[in-house]
Design a protein around this motif. Structure first.
Motif, mmCIF file in Angstrom:
data_model
loop_
_atom_site.group_PDB
_atom_site.id
_atom_site.type_symbol
_atom_site.label_atom_id
_atom_site.label_comp_id
_atom_site.label_asym_id
_atom_site.label_seq_id
_atom_site.Cartn_x
_atom_site.Cartn_y
_atom_site.Cartn_z
ATOM 1 N N TRP A 1 2.841 -12.028 -1.985
ATOM 2 C CA TRP A 1 4.012 -11.799 -1.286
ATOM 3 C C TRP A 1 3.485 -11.098 -0.008
ATOM 4 C CZ3 TRP A 1 6.008 -7.565 1.427
ATOM 5 C CH2 TRP A 1 7.287 -7.320 1.456
ATOM 6 N N VAL A 2 4.084 -11.766 0.992
ATOM 7 C CA VAL A 2 3.595 -11.478 2.339
ATOM 8 C C VAL A 2 4.997 -11.201 3.408
ATOM 9 C CG1 VAL A 2 2.647 -12.242 4.481
ATOM 10 C CG2 VAL A 2 1.724 -12.990 2.074
ATOM 11 N N CYS A 3 4.890 -9.851 3.975
ATOM 12 C CA CYS A 3 6.238 -9.557 4.776
ATOM 13 C C CYS A 3 5.957 -10.442 6.121
ATOM 14 C CB CYS A 3 5.751 -8.076 5.211
ATOM 15 S SG CYS A 3 7.099 -7.452 6.334
ATOM 16 N N LEU A 4 7.094 -11.169 6.462
ATOM 17 C CA LEU A 4 6.954 -12.044 7.656
ATOM 18 C C LEU A 4 7.562 -11.310 8.762
ATOM 19 C CD1 LEU A 4 7.918 -15.359 6.308
ATOM 20 C CD2 LEU A 4 5.609 -14.298 6.474
ATOM 21 N N ALA A 5 8.947 -10.644 8.337
ATOM 22 C CA ALA A 5 9.512 -9.646 9.439
ATOM 23 C C ALA A 5 10.094 -8.402 8.810
ATOM 24 C CB ALA A 5 10.577 -10.457 10.317
ATOM 25 N N VAL A 6 10.425 -7.183 9.453
ATOM 26 C CA VAL A 6 10.645 -6.074 8.913
ATOM 27 C C VAL A 6 11.502 -4.987 9.543
ATOM 28 C CG1 VAL A 6 8.203 -4.714 9.343
ATOM 29 C CG2 VAL A 6 9.685 -3.898 7.291
ATOM 30 N N ASP B 1 11.843 -1.388 9.166
ATOM 31 C CA ASP B 1 11.252 -0.313 7.987
ATOM 32 C C ASP B 1 11.875 1.193 8.612
ATOM 33 O OD1 ASP B 1 8.077 1.044 6.646
ATOM 34 O OD2 ASP B 1 10.258 1.246 6.304
ATOM 35 N N GLN B 2 12.511 1.853 8.030
ATOM 36 C CA GLN B 2 13.424 3.216 8.388
ATOM 37 C C GLN B 2 12.791 4.037 7.389
ATOM 38 O OE1 GLN B 2 17.470 2.922 9.333
ATOM 39 N NE2 GLN B 2 17.092 0.948 10.430
ATOM 40 N N VAL B 3 12.045 3.665 6.413
ATOM 41 C CA VAL B 3 11.801 4.781 5.258
ATOM 42 C C VAL B 3 10.299 5.022 5.163
ATOM 43 C CG1 VAL B 3 13.864 4.403 3.907
ATOM 44 C CG2 VAL B 3 11.859 2.956 3.448
ATOM 45 N N GLY B 4 9.620 4.337 5.980
ATOM 46 C CA GLY B 4 8.183 4.683 6.035
ATOM 47 C C GLY B 4 7.367 3.840 4.924
ATOM 48 N N LEU B 5 7.616 2.628 4.443
ATOM 49 C CA LEU B 5 6.739 2.113 3.798
ATOM 50 C C LEU B 5 5.566 1.539 4.195
ATOM 51 C CD1 LEU B 5 8.948 -0.047 1.551
ATOM 52 C CD2 LEU B 5 8.045 2.301 0.739
ATOM 53 N N GLY B 6 5.398 1.515 5.569
ATOM 54 C CA GLY B 6 4.290 1.267 6.115
ATOM 55 C C GLY B 6 3.987 -0.394 6.452
ATOM 56 N N LEU B 7 4.743 -1.036 6.092
ATOM 57 C CA LEU B 7 4.488 -2.692 5.995
ATOM 58 C C LEU B 7 4.914 -3.181 7.617
ATOM 59 C CD1 LEU B 7 5.811 -4.055 2.656
ATOM 60 C CD2 LEU B 7 3.523 -4.041 3.489
ATOM 61 N N GLY B 8 4.060 -3.971 7.851
ATOM 62 C CA GLY B 8 4.523 -4.682 9.170
ATOM 63 C C GLY B 8 4.286 -6.457 8.795
ATOM 64 N N ALA B 9 4.582 -7.180 9.903
ATOM 65 C CA ALA B 9 4.359 -8.518 9.712
ATOM 66 C C ALA B 9 3.037 -8.900 9.411
ATOM 67 C CB ALA B 9 4.662 -9.376 11.050
ATOM 68 N N GLY B 10 2.827 -9.580 8.284
ATOM 69 C CA GLY B 10 1.560 -9.992 7.650
ATOM 70 C C GLY B 10 0.961 -8.855 6.670
ATOM 71 N N GLY B 11 1.787 -7.856 6.373
ATOM 72 C CA GLY B 11 1.303 -6.943 5.279
ATOM 73 C C GLY B 11 1.572 -7.557 4.087
ATOM 74 N N HIS C 1 -4.469 -14.808 9.465
ATOM 75 C CA HIS C 1 -3.784 -14.739 8.189
ATOM 76 C C HIS C 1 -3.614 -16.039 7.785
ATOM 77 C CE1 HIS C 1 -0.974 -13.187 5.335
ATOM 78 N NE2 HIS C 1 -1.319 -11.851 5.588
ATOM 79 N N ASP C 2 -3.823 -16.376 6.558
ATOM 80 C CA ASP C 2 -3.164 -17.728 6.011
ATOM 81 C C ASP C 2 -1.992 -17.893 5.993
ATOM 82 O OD1 ASP C 2 -4.017 -16.643 2.542
ATOM 83 O OD2 ASP C 2 -3.005 -15.849 3.962
ATOM 84 N N PHE C 3 -1.055 -16.776 6.364
ATOM 85 C CA PHE C 3 0.387 -17.226 6.148
ATOM 86 C C PHE C 3 0.908 -17.136 7.914
ATOM 87 C CE2 PHE C 3 2.209 -17.753 2.065
ATOM 88 C CZ PHE C 3 1.186 -17.289 1.068
ATOM 89 N N LYS C 4 -0.108 -17.224 8.867
ATOM 90 C CA LYS C 4 0.363 -16.943 9.989
ATOM 91 C C LYS C 4 1.311 -18.067 10.611
ATOM 92 C CE LYS C 4 -1.569 -16.353 14.667
ATOM 93 N NZ LYS C 4 -0.396 -17.275 15.497
ATOM 94 N N ALA C 5 1.471 -19.324 10.032
ATOM 95 C CA ALA C 5 2.413 -20.323 10.245
ATOM 96 C C ALA C 5 3.798 -19.758 9.984
ATOM 97 C CB ALA C 5 2.162 -21.729 9.733
ATOM 98 N N ASP C 6 4.025 -19.266 8.929
ATOM 99 C CA ASP C 6 5.233 -18.851 8.459
ATOM 100 C C ASP C 6 5.741 -17.395 9.244
ATOM 101 O OD1 ASP C 6 5.554 -20.589 6.308
ATOM 102 O OD2 ASP C 6 4.113 -19.484 5.135
ATOM 103 N N ILE C 7 4.665 -16.540 9.391
ATOM 104 C CA ILE C 7 5.070 -15.490 10.338
ATOM 105 C C ILE C 7 5.365 -15.857 11.896
ATOM 106 C CG2 ILE C 7 4.046 -13.497 11.611
ATOM 107 C CD1 ILE C 7 1.971 -13.368 9.258
ATOM 108 N N ASP C 8 4.706 -16.766 12.488
ATOM 109 C CA ASP C 8 5.270 -17.416 13.567
ATOM 110 C C ASP C 8 6.590 -18.077 13.550
ATOM 111 O OD1 ASP C 8 1.830 -18.606 14.620
ATOM 112 O OD2 ASP C 8 2.976 -16.417 14.707
ATOM 113 N N ALA C 9 6.996 -18.871 12.464
ATOM 114 C CA ALA C 9 8.180 -19.437 12.326
ATOM 115 C C ALA C 9 9.348 -18.458 12.295
ATOM 116 C CB ALA C 9 8.081 -20.376 11.066
ATOM 117 N N ILE C 10 9.085 -17.469 11.673
ATOM 118 C CA ILE C 10 10.072 -16.559 11.553
ATOM 119 C C ILE C 10 10.326 -15.649 12.817
ATOM 120 C CG2 ILE C 10 10.660 -14.083 10.467
ATOM 121 C CD1 ILE C 10 11.426 -16.443 8.652
#
Length: 396
Positions: free
Chosen positions: A44-49, A51-61, A3-12
């Motif tokens: 717009w990239v999800c880094l941490a989530v 989710d209790q409503v089932g939007l289906g987004l995870g880190a990297g989504g 993922h091209d935002f992996k560094a940001d995901i790892d940082a979070i």
């Protein structure tokens, strides 16, 4: 993960407090979805989530940025808060709530120290919620600021490590690192501790109270880690550890350390015996820190079902021991146990930077004392000893 935002995901992911922050956000506000997002002009990239409503987004989504209200936050650099979309003059006909099916929403910008926009701390729910109040908005701003500070400090440390080319550069970067920890982390940490105390006084359910207690424990742990690294930097720069000895009673503070450790680790049995019958000329806060580090080490490297013992006495000298059951420390590890960044064998539950025993050795040395360790298959015992009377500076 490619993922091209992996560094940001790892940082979070490296910020241990983020999952707790997201859980507390959902508990306090009632919003079922909360996230940390990286937001740029076209992404717009999800880094941490959480989710209790089932939007289906995870880190990297990823969502199309133009379909998000965070896009507007990025453009205006200001928070957006909506209690009830259907009754909101600005957002009742907005395409985003209709697309994602929410009625309540809040998005707080996350900035880095240089003022650059990083992303948002955002939350939403299909049902309306009361969000437009100083408590909720202040909590979001505090959490967003804390995330920004962590990100900026991590970037500075990474830059420092990449540029350690010679001794002069190392000293300069260590000084910068001390400044980051001393100012950029301690002040926001004090703010988050104050915010947590305020949240604890709000009407919360039992799960939320448990999360608040977890946050309070985390702030104490983070504060201890910061102090360890600052002391390491001072030692390496030649400034030495600050030292303020007195003849004030030592036992009450040692008991306080034991009580705090019991509260932090309620599943562990910690037994303490104190026979401090003579005055001890020592820096009370430093000795308390020494005991706290030794106790933390003992808890990390012993089985959960075994007790940890603390013994302190003043027979001939001041002696403080911490004993735990567990496997013997290998001889190769014993030889370097009090060096910085050294850990014992991985038990899967230790935390920190590997500085605790190094700080212990520095405190012992500053008091003209010694720290020794013996380790067998029956027990591991750390013992600090120092003379009962260290010559105090004479009055001039």
């Amino acid at each position: 993960m490619d993922h091209d935002f992996k560094a940001d995901i790892d940082a979070i992911e490296a910020i241990a407090a983020v999952p707790t922050i997201l859980a507390v956000v959902s508990q306090v506000t009632g919003l079922g979805f909360s996230a940390v997002a990286r937001v740029t002009g076209d992404r717009w990239v999800c880094l941490a989530v959480n989710d209790q409503v089932g939007l289906g987004l995870g880190a990297g989504g990823e969502l199309k940025v133009e379909t998000t209200i965070c896009h507007e936050v990025h453009q205006a650099r200001e928070a957006v808060v909506i209690d009830h979309v259907a009754q909101d003059a600005c957002y009742a006909d907005h395409h985003t709530p209709a697309m994602y099916g929410f009625q309540s929403y809040i998005s707080m910008p996350i900035f880095l120290a240089d003022g650059s926009f990083f992303g948002t701390l955002c939350a939403l729910d299909p049902e309306p919620a009361k969000l437009k109040n100083s408590g909720v908005i202040g909590m979001f701003r505090l959490f967003a600021d804390l995330i920004g500070v962590h990100l900026d400090a991590a970037r500075r440390v990474a830059t420092a490590e990449a540029n350690l080319l010679d001794a002069k550069a190392a000293a300069e970067l260590q000084e910068q690192f001390m400044a980051v920890l001393g100012h950029d982390l301690r002040n926001p940490l004090a703010a988050i501790a104050a915010g947590t105390r305020l949240l604890a006084r709000m009407p919360l359910d039992e799960k939320a109270k448990s999360l608040i207690a977890m946050m309070e424990t985390s702030t104490i742990r983070m504060s201890s880690l910061i102090e360890d690294v600052i002391d390491l930097a001072r030692s390496r720069l030649g400034g030495g550890m600050s030292f303020a000895p007195s003849m004030e009673p030592l036992e009450p503070l040692l008991k306080q350390v034991v009580d705090e450790m019991r509260a932090t680790h309620p599943q562990r049995r910690i037994e303490a015996e104190f026979a401090i019958t003579k005055p001890v000329f020592a820096d009370r806060q430093r000795i308390a820190r020494l005991l706290s580090n030794l106790l933390g080490n003992a808890i990390s490297y012993s089985a959960a079902e075994t007790p940890v013992f603390v013994r302190a006495q003043t027979y001939g000298s001041f002696s403080l021991s911490v004993i735990n059951r567990g496997p013997a420390i290998p001889a190769a590890t014993l030889d370097k146990l009090f060096m910085p960044y050294v850990r014992g064998q991985d038990t899967g539950n230790q935390q920190g930077l590997g500085l605790g025993l190094f700080i212990v050795s520095q405190i012992a040395s500053a008091h003209g004392g010694t720290i020794d360790v013996t380790s067998t298959d029956d027990e591991t015992r750390f013992t600090f000893q120092m003379p009962l009377l260290i010559d105090a500076p004479s009055a001039s």
